[in-house]
Design a protein around this motif. Structure first.
Motif, PDB file in Angstrom:
ATOM      1  N   SER A  63       0.896  -1.248   0.180  1.00 48.04           N
ATOM      2  CA  SER A  63       0.074  -0.048   0.017  1.00 48.04           C
ATOM      3  C   SER A  63       0.903   1.275  -0.165  1.00 48.04           C
ATOM      4  O   SER A  63       0.326   2.280  -0.475  1.00 48.04           O
ATOM      5  N   GLY A  64       2.148   1.163   0.510  1.00 49.92           N
ATOM      6  CA  GLY A  64       2.908   2.202   0.427  1.00 49.92           C
ATOM      7  C   GLY A  64       3.253   2.781  -1.112  1.00 49.92           C
ATOM      8  O   GLY A  64       3.591   3.987  -1.223  1.00 49.92           O
ATOM      9  N   PHE A  65       3.375   1.845  -1.931  1.00 48.96           N
ATOM     10  CA  PHE A  65       3.538   2.110  -3.394  1.00 48.96           C
ATOM     11  C   PHE A  65       2.145   2.938  -3.873  1.00 48.96           C
ATOM     12  O   PHE A  65       2.468   3.631  -4.998  1.00 48.96           O
ATOM     13  N   PHE A  66       1.116   2.792  -3.390  1.00 48.41           N
ATOM     14  CA  PHE A  66      -0.016   3.294  -3.732  1.00 48.41           C
ATOM     15  C   PHE A  66      -0.652   4.436  -3.015  1.00 48.41           C
ATOM     16  O   PHE A  66      -1.819   4.590  -2.845  1.00 48.41           O
ATOM     17  N   ARG A  67       0.365   5.314  -2.308  1.00 50.31           N
ATOM     18  CA  ARG A  67      -0.143   6.026  -1.283  1.00 50.31           C
ATOM     19  C   ARG A  67      -1.130   5.997  -0.361  1.00 50.31           C
ATOM     20  O   ARG A  67      -1.902   6.626   0.148  1.00 50.31           O
ATOM     21  N   GLY A  68      -0.919   4.661   0.134  1.00 48.56           N
ATOM     22  CA  GLY A  68      -1.910   4.097   1.149  1.00 48.56           C
ATOM     23  C   GLY A  68      -3.171   3.653   0.621  1.00 48.56           C
ATOM     24  O   GLY A  68      -4.027   3.194   1.538  1.00 48.56           O
ATOM     25  N   ALA A 111      -6.388  -7.404   5.173  1.00 47.23           N
ATOM     26  CA  ALA A 111      -5.538  -6.010   5.343  1.00 47.23           C
ATOM     27  C   ALA A 111      -6.128  -4.858   4.595  1.00 47.23           C
ATOM     28  O   ALA A 111      -6.120  -3.679   5.200  1.00 47.23           O
ATOM     29  N   ALA A 112      -6.532  -5.116   3.626  1.00 46.22           N
ATOM     30  CA  ALA A 112      -7.349  -3.838   2.776  1.00 46.22           C
ATOM     31  C   ALA A 112      -8.411  -3.175   3.686  1.00 46.22           C
ATOM     32  O   ALA A 112      -8.591  -1.988   3.536  1.00 46.22           O
ATOM     33  N   GLU A 132      -1.441   8.649   4.350  1.00 47.26           N
ATOM     34  CA  GLU A 132      -1.621  10.146   4.261  1.00 47.26           C
ATOM     35  C   GLU A 132      -1.237  10.882   5.326  1.00 47.26           C
ATOM     36  O   GLU A 132      -0.801  11.926   4.983  1.00 47.26           O
ATOM     37  N   ARG A 133      -1.450  10.578   6.552  1.00 43.29           N
ATOM     38  CA  ARG A 133      -0.979  11.518   7.472  1.00 43.29           C
ATOM     39  C   ARG A 133       0.240  11.414   7.512  1.00 43.29           C
ATOM     40  O   ARG A 133       0.927  12.586   7.718  1.00 43.29           O
TER      41      ARG A 133
END
Length: 144
Positions: A63-68, A111-112, A132-133
């Motif tokens: 998810s870090g690759f997709f901005r969370g 997880a999603a 995002e935070r």
């Protein structure tokens, strides 16, 4: 950071937090070792739990690759799970298992779901996910 890569790929990796990159590479190496090389021989419920936990961790890391964003990460994790099961079946020394794939999908979707929970931060109407935070704290534009 990675100047030897093409400019577009280097920009992608510059936007990805180093912890995301290192945890994803670690999980992919461990997953490949366990999936294709090191037979653990775990009994059925433990094997299924390992699949679920592994793909939950992989979804969180991706998810870090997709901005969370959770769903693109989950889709990539599910594609990797299906591809891994297919390769296991093709190689012949391991069996392709629908139950393992289902456990992997459940782990990724779980997880999603957790990643999709939004937490109100500083303003009641501003709902941000954890990545995002972090980006907001670094003052990086979120909608790039």
């Amino acid at each position: 950071m990675l100047k030897f890569l093409s400019p577009g790929l280097a920009r992608l990796f510059d936007r990805v937090p180093p912890a995301t990159l290192s945890s994803t590479v670690f999980l992919l190496v461990v997953g490949a070792a366990l999936g294709f090389g090191l037979p653990l021989g775990l009994p059925s419920p433990y094997d299924l739990m390992l699949h679920g936990v592994f793909f939950a961790l992989l979804t969180i890391s991706l998810s870090g690759f997709f901005r969370g964003r959770a769903m693109p990460a989950c889709i990539v994790a599910i594609v990797l799970a299906a591809g891994g099961e297919y390769v296991q079946g093709v190689l012949g020394y391991r069996d392709m298992s629908l139950l393992d794939l289902i456990a992997s999908v459940i782990g990724g979707l779980s997880a999603a779901g957790v990643l999709s929970i939004r937490i109100s931060v500083s303003m009641p109407d501003e709902n941000l996910g954890f990545i995002e935070r972090e980006l907001a704290a670094r003052k990086v534009r979120i909608n790039d």
